[in-house]
Design a protein around this motif. Structure first.
Motif, short mmCIF file in Angstrom:
data_model
loop_
_atom_site.label_atom_id
_atom_site.label_comp_id
_atom_site.label_asym_id
_atom_site.label_seq_id
_atom_site.Cartn_x
_atom_site.Cartn_y
_atom_site.Cartn_z
N PHE A 206 0.81 -1.22 0.00
CA PHE A 206 0.00 0.00 0.00
C PHE A 206 0.85 1.28 0.00
O PHE A 206 0.31 2.37 -0.13
CB PHE A 206 -0.93 0.03 1.22
N GLN A 207 2.16 1.13 0.16
CA GLN A 207 3.00 2.33 0.31
C GLN A 207 2.90 3.28 -0.90
O GLN A 207 2.70 4.49 -0.71
CB GLN A 207 4.46 1.94 0.56
N ASP B 161 1.67 7.06 -0.69
CA ASP B 161 2.51 8.19 -1.13
C ASP B 161 1.73 9.11 -2.08
O ASP B 161 1.84 10.34 -1.98
CB ASP B 161 3.78 7.68 -1.84
N LEU B 162 0.95 8.50 -2.98
CA LEU B 162 0.15 9.32 -3.91
C LEU B 162 -0.84 10.18 -3.12
O LEU B 162 -1.01 11.37 -3.40
CB LEU B 162 -0.64 8.42 -4.87
N VAL B 163 -1.51 9.56 -2.17
CA VAL B 163 -2.50 10.29 -1.36
C VAL B 163 -1.81 11.39 -0.56
O VAL B 163 -2.28 12.53 -0.50
CB VAL B 163 -3.26 9.31 -0.43
N ALA B 164 -0.67 11.04 0.05
CA ALA B 164 0.03 12.01 0.89
C ALA B 164 0.46 13.24 0.09
O ALA B 164 0.48 14.35 0.60
CB ALA B 164 1.25 11.34 1.53
N ALA B 165 0.75 13.01 -1.20
CA ALA B 165 1.25 14.11 -2.04
C ALA B 165 0.14 14.95 -2.64
O ALA B 165 0.40 15.92 -3.36
CB ALA B 165 2.12 13.53 -3.16
N PHE C 218 -3.90 0.74 6.87
CA PHE C 218 -2.51 1.07 6.57
C PHE C 218 -2.25 2.56 6.82
O PHE C 218 -1.19 2.95 7.32
CB PHE C 218 -2.21 0.72 5.10
N CYS C 219 -3.24 3.39 6.46
CA CYS C 219 -3.11 4.85 6.64
C CYS C 219 -3.39 5.27 8.09
O CYS C 219 -3.39 6.48 8.39
CB CYS C 219 -4.09 5.59 5.73
N GLN C 220 -3.71 4.28 8.93
CA GLN C 220 -4.01 4.53 10.35
C GLN C 220 -5.20 5.46 10.56
O GLN C 220 -5.23 6.28 11.47
CB GLN C 220 -2.77 5.05 11.08
N VAL C 221 -6.17 5.31 9.68
CA VAL C 221 -7.43 6.04 9.84
C VAL C 221 -8.28 5.25 10.84
O VAL C 221 -8.51 4.06 10.62
CB VAL C 221 -8.18 6.16 8.50
N PRO C 222 -8.73 5.87 11.92
CA PRO C 222 -9.54 5.11 12.88
C PRO C 222 -10.92 4.79 12.31
O PRO C 222 -11.49 5.58 11.57
CB PRO C 222 -9.64 6.07 14.08
N LEU C 223 -11.43 3.62 12.65
CA LEU C 223 -12.78 3.25 12.22
C LEU C 223 -13.79 4.09 12.99
O LEU C 223 -13.58 4.41 14.15
CB LEU C 223 -13.05 1.79 12.56
#
Ligand code: 5GP
Ligand code: MN
Length: 338
Positions: free
Chosen positions: A10-11, A15-19, A151-156
């Motif tokens: 998922f990295q 990275d795409l999302v982060a950018a 993976f992105c550590q988004v809480p449910l």
């Protein structure tokens, strides 16, 4: 094989999302619970990461899925500029790995100039530059979205859980299809633990049919035909019938699945004649071992091993015999192998 988050890299997607800052999330035409639930769930998750998101569908949300959190804010392609997304910087396709599944070409304005990220579980894919997370072994695209957001550590939270649960519930037929795996139920359990109302889910997803749909279903089933051995079953709704009953396009959705109710059926086919376009939409269903994905691909369509579809030019009278002949060949080929 036991599937989990660690099966996927998922990295690059992260990275795409982060950018990026303004993200378009796009699903497929004739949206179903998976493409909608996965898109809306992903949107909620990415907002948690501080991103601006627009969920974009060419076609309207069917009435029974409009309860999904965020369904009311879904945009049509021609609304993107006014909503401030003309300068979006990332395009994410959800539940469709081919551009053609997003609609009548509107996506072509965005594809050349935006990085492309794809989440899907269909086998067929375009050969276009993208970061692709595509796994045909998965029951629903929502399983990938669940793992990606982990993976992105988004809480449910409850609304996110409702979106993803509705998506998985739809594509597993309420956890009845063989695509339901151990991990599918584990994910569903985690989502359920957020406080999902099962009564609402069941009623919205499976028991909220319109009268128009029930009438179309009744007409289609009363005209059901089959081979002597019951192995091939088919039914149809012609354009004149839809006109007579003022049926909406969505009134014929879901009829294909009902062809599989007959005892002994191996392949079920539903024909939906669309006079305005001069086409017939064909939906196919197969029992384990009968690859109707291959059958649909013969006619330029696609889908899964057990559920597929295609759109063929011509009238019902022209299209039906061609598809039934191909379905009979598939029956014979499959039985020769089994
Ligand atoms: P349905 O026939 O119920 O609309 O769709 C069954 C499955 O086949 C879905 O997974 C859907 O994505 C796929 N499918 C339906 N029509 C088409 C089509 O025209 N092209 C492709 N590639 N897939 C389709
Ligand atoms: Mn799906």
């Amino acid at each position: 094989m036991n599937y989990n988050l660690k099966n996927y890299d998922f990295q690059p997607a992260y990275d795409l999302v982060a950018a990026s800052q303004k993200i378009l999330i796009v699903g497929h035409i004739s949206p179903d619970g998976d493409t909608l639930g996965s898109s809306l769930g992903l949107s909620l998750g990415l907002k948690r990461l501080g991103k601006q998101t627009a969920v974009v569908f060419q076609d309207a949300v069917p009435r029974h899925l409009s309860f999904l959190p965020g369904a009311g804010e879904i945009l049509r392609p021609d609304e993107l500029a006014a909503a401030g997304f003309a300068d979006a910087d990332l395009l994410i396709l959800v539940d469709c790995a081919t551009l053609e599944r997003t609609g009548n070409g509107w996506i072509d304005d965005y594809v050349p100039r935006l990085p492309l990220l794809i989440f899907d579980h269909h086998a067929l894919r375009d050969d276009i530059p993208s970061v692709s997370l595509v796994d045909p072994h998965l029951a629903a695209t929502a399983e990938l979205i669940y793992w990606f957001l982990q993976f992105c550590q988004v809480p449910l939270e409850l609304d996110l859980a409702r979106c993803l649960y509705a998506a998985i519930c739809t594509d597993t037929g309420g956890f009845r299809f063989t695509n339901t795996k151990v991990h599918t139920l584990q994910i569903a359990a985690e989502l359920l633990a957020q406080g999902i109302n099962m009564e609402e889910m069941r009623v919205q997803l499976f028991e909220s049919r319109s009268l128009g749909h029930i009438r179309m279903l009744g007409l289609a089933l009363s005209g059901m035909q089959k081979t002597d051995d019951n192995k091939l079953v088919w039914c149809s709704i012609d354009a004149a019938t839809k006109e007579r009953y003022h049926a909406l396009p969505e009134d014929v959705d879901g009829i294909a699945g009902e062809t599989m109710q007959l005892e002994g059926v191996k392949i079920g086919v539903f024909f939906d004649e669309r006079a305005e376009q001069g086409t017939v939409k064909v939906s196919m269903r197969g029992r384990d071992g009968y690859n109707v994905g291959k059958l649909a691909a013969e006619f330029g369509g696609g889908g899964h091993y057990a559920a597929s579809g295609c759109t063929i030019k011509g009238s019902l009278a022209e299209v039906q015999p061609r598809v039934l002949a191909a379905a009979k060949r598939l029956l014979q080929e499959t039985e020769a192998r089994l």
